[in-house]
Design a protein around this motif. Structure first.
Motif: not given
Length: 305
Positions: A97, A244-245, A247
């Motif tokens: 990322y 994204y979801n 973490t």
């Protein structure tokens, strides 16, 4: 890192030393496994050091055949991930990322370029003399823009994003940890007006802090445990930049603080779209931490309570 600007302000051999120090600094921070790697920063800085030792760099890079360099980089890229992360399954990559997907290629390129820069710095080979450049108004404008953008956290007008990305710098809440700057330039007061978010179901606020530590490779986690290092790597992605979801499970939610103006900035698009959600927060108006009180006295600013 503090040595670099000191060396760059000098001339002669100091510029050679600066190039070597830069390579020793940028290579390790780029070679780390994602998401800890900051190879894009190292990649972008490498070409700039060609201008630090232009004559020596041109002599060294001029001897490299283009097709040979491409072949070496292509082969190295195929083997780099396997070499650095052997526990990953074949064909998989460590989580990266921002998701550029160029970690192996970027690191291999950096190794080659910085190695040649070091060789150029320590060798006596000189290439063609490079004419000195004359500053233009365009160049000065770009330099001024970068300077103001870099100072934006101290001016209290912007925190996310800012150039001080991995410095652990804190300027909010009247608790600046800067070595010699406090809230002296926060004349508007936005930095001292902050909120602590305790609970929320709004995704834009849930993702205002993201911990990348759960996404480390198994070997990275094992190494950090071995040296008793706490596994946390928090960042604040720009709005809509984290696809994204979360973490961490919400049961491990950790309250965080941010300037009130940043909270409003994140919620403004949602309010305009008519979205609903809840957030529990406390708002604090902190007392200014001044390092140079005389500045505010001259500007007739009152020190807030």
């Amino acid at each position: 890192e503090l040595t670099l600007p000191i060396l760059l302000l000098r001339s002669g051999k100091s510029l050679r030393y600066a190039t070597v120090v830069a390579a020793l600094f940028h290579l390790p921070i780029g070679m780390m496994l994602p998401p800890m790697s900051v190879y894009p920063f190292s990649l972008l800085m490498a070409p700039l050091y060609v201008f630090v030792i232009p004559s020596q760099a041109s002599a060294v890079f001029g001897r490299v055949k283009g097709w040979v360099a491409c072949l070496v980089v292509a082969v190295a890229c195929q083997k780099w991930t396997v070499l650095m992360a052997p526990e990953l399954e074949a064909g998989t990559e460590p989580f990266e990322y921002p998701p550029y997907g160029c970690w192996a290629a970027g690191v291999v390129w950096c190794i080659g370029v910085y190695s040649m820069l070091v060789f150029a710095a320590v060798s006596d080979k000189n290439g063609k003399e490079v004419c000195s450049s004359t500053p233009t108004w365009r160049g000065r404008f770009v330099a001024l823009f970068v300077l103001v953008f870099g100072l934006s956290p101290y001016l209290g007008i912007r925190n996310y994003p800012a150039l001080a990305m991995f410095s652990n710098l804190r300027t909010e809440g009247g608790r600046s940890n800067h070595a010699f700057l406090g809230d002296d330039f926060d004349l508007i007061g936005w930095q001292r007006d902050y909120v602590t978010v305790h609970e929320t179901n709004i995704r834009a606020l849930e993702l205002a802090q993201v911990d990348l530590a759960p996404l480390y490779t198994r070997k990275t986690k094992k190494t950090l445990n071995f040296i008793y290092a706490e596994r946390q790597f928090w960042l604040t992605p720009p709005l809509e930049a984290w696809p994204y979801n979360y973490t961490r499970p919400m049961s491990k939610w950790k309250p965080y603080s941010m300037p009130f103006v940043e909270l409003r900035r994140r919620l403004a698009p949602l309010r305009a779209a008519g979205s609903e959600g809840t957030v529990l927060y406390t708002r604090t108006l902190a007392r200014a931490k001044l390092r140079y009180p005389g500045l505010w006295q001259r500007l007739r600013q009152q020190k807030p309570d």
